[in-house]
Motif scaffolding. Structure first.
Motif, PDB file in Angstrom:
ATOM      1  N   MET A   1      -1.530 -11.270   5.049  1.00  0.00           N
ATOM      2  CA  MET A   1      -0.968 -10.547   6.183  1.00  0.00           C
ATOM      3  C   MET A   1      -1.265 -11.340   7.447  1.00  0.00           C
ATOM      4  O   MET A   1      -2.318 -11.903   7.604  1.00  0.00           O
ATOM      5  CB  MET A   1      -1.610  -9.167   6.253  1.00  0.00           C
ATOM      6  N   PHE A  74       7.238  -8.088  10.379  1.00  0.00           N
ATOM      7  CA  PHE A  74       6.582  -7.361   9.301  1.00  0.00           C
ATOM      8  C   PHE A  74       5.209  -6.860   9.754  1.00  0.00           C
ATOM      9  O   PHE A  74       4.847  -5.708   9.508  1.00  0.00           O
ATOM     10  CB  PHE A  74       6.436  -8.250   8.068  1.00  0.00           C
ATOM     11  N   ALA A  75       4.448  -7.726  10.428  1.00  0.00           N
ATOM     12  CA  ALA A  75       3.124  -7.328  10.910  1.00  0.00           C
ATOM     13  C   ALA A  75       3.229  -6.199  11.934  1.00  0.00           C
ATOM     14  O   ALA A  75       2.446  -5.254  11.913  1.00  0.00           O
ATOM     15  CB  ALA A  75       2.408  -8.530  11.524  1.00  0.00           C
ATOM     16  N   LYS A  76       4.216  -6.281  12.808  1.00  0.00           N
ATOM     17  CA  LYS A  76       4.407  -5.247  13.827  1.00  0.00           C
ATOM     18  C   LYS A  76       4.752  -3.913  13.169  1.00  0.00           C
ATOM     19  O   LYS A  76       4.216  -2.872  13.537  1.00  0.00           O
ATOM     20  CB  LYS A  76       5.515  -5.669  14.793  1.00  0.00           C
ATOM     21  N   GLN A  77       5.648  -3.940  12.184  1.00  0.00           N
ATOM     22  CA  GLN A  77       6.013  -2.714  11.484  1.00  0.00           C
ATOM     23  C   GLN A  77       4.842  -2.149  10.698  1.00  0.00           C
ATOM     24  O   GLN A  77       4.657  -0.938  10.641  1.00  0.00           O
ATOM     25  CB  GLN A  77       7.191  -2.976  10.539  1.00  0.00           C
ATOM     26  N   HIS A  78       4.033  -3.038  10.110  1.00  0.00           N
ATOM     27  CA  HIS A  78       2.878  -2.591   9.352  1.00  0.00           C
ATOM     28  C   HIS A  78       1.858  -1.908  10.250  1.00  0.00           C
ATOM     29  O   HIS A  78       1.295  -0.887   9.896  1.00  0.00           O
ATOM     30  CB  HIS A  78       2.244  -3.766   8.607  1.00  0.00           C
ATOM     31  N   VAL A  79       1.625  -2.489  11.428  1.00  0.00           N
ATOM     32  CA  VAL A  79       0.683  -1.906  12.378  1.00  0.00           C
ATOM     33  C   VAL A  79       1.205  -0.563  12.871  1.00  0.00           C
ATOM     34  O   VAL A  79       0.453   0.421  12.948  1.00  0.00           O
ATOM     35  CB  VAL A  79       0.414  -2.877  13.557  1.00  0.00           C
ATOM     36  N   THR A  80       2.479  -0.491  13.191  1.00  0.00           N
ATOM     37  CA  THR A  80       3.094   0.756  13.661  1.00  0.00           C
ATOM     38  C   THR A  80       2.997   1.829  12.576  1.00  0.00           C
ATOM     39  O   THR A  80       2.658   2.978  12.851  1.00  0.00           O
ATOM     40  CB  THR A  80       4.568   0.534  14.060  1.00  0.00           C
ATOM     41  N   LYS A  81       3.262   1.445  11.353  1.00  0.00           N
ATOM     42  CA  LYS A  81       3.213   2.394  10.226  1.00  0.00           C
ATOM     43  C   LYS A  81       1.776   2.869   9.994  1.00  0.00           C
ATOM     44  O   LYS A  81       1.543   4.030   9.735  1.00  0.00           O
ATOM     45  CB  LYS A  81       3.769   1.715   8.973  1.00  0.00           C
ATOM     46  N   SER A  82       0.806   1.953  10.099  1.00  0.00           N
ATOM     47  CA  SER A  82      -0.599   2.311   9.878  1.00  0.00           C
ATOM     48  C   SER A  82      -1.130   3.245  10.954  1.00  0.00           C
ATOM     49  O   SER A  82      -1.908   4.141  10.677  1.00  0.00           O
ATOM     50  CB  SER A  82      -1.467   1.045   9.850  1.00  0.00           C
TER      51      SER A  82
END
Length: 85
Positions: A1, A74-82
């Motif tokens: 990641m 992808f990292a931005k979406q993952h952080v937003t989702k988390s």
């Protein structure tokens, strides 16, 4: 990641990204050189070395930048989702 705070250069030198970009550049560059310098490759005209090199460099950078932007998204979406969970 990939971490969003990692610098741009660090992202561009991600080993997986470099490997994928090199493979893409070799495949696309070889095909484009066959199309653009067919006569030069088979000895009918001189090879234009600057064009030959650029034909490999351009796909490398396009692939690298595209991959880096995808990883950042992808990292931005993952952080937003988390953070929303």
């Amino acid at each position: 990641m990939i971490n969003r705070n990692i610098g741009l250069l660090n992202q561009l030198f991600n080993p997986a990204l470099v490997k994928r970009s090199l493979v893409t550049a070799l495949i696309v560059g070889a095909i484009l050189n066959m199309i653009n310098q067919y006569d030069g490759i088979f000895g009918r005209t001189p090879i234009l070395w600057g064009n030959l090199i650029l034909t490999f460099i351009v796909p490398y950078f396009v692939s690298s930048i595209s991959g880096m932007l995808t990883l950042r998204q992808f990292a931005k979406q993952h952080v937003t989702k988390s953070t929303s969970e």
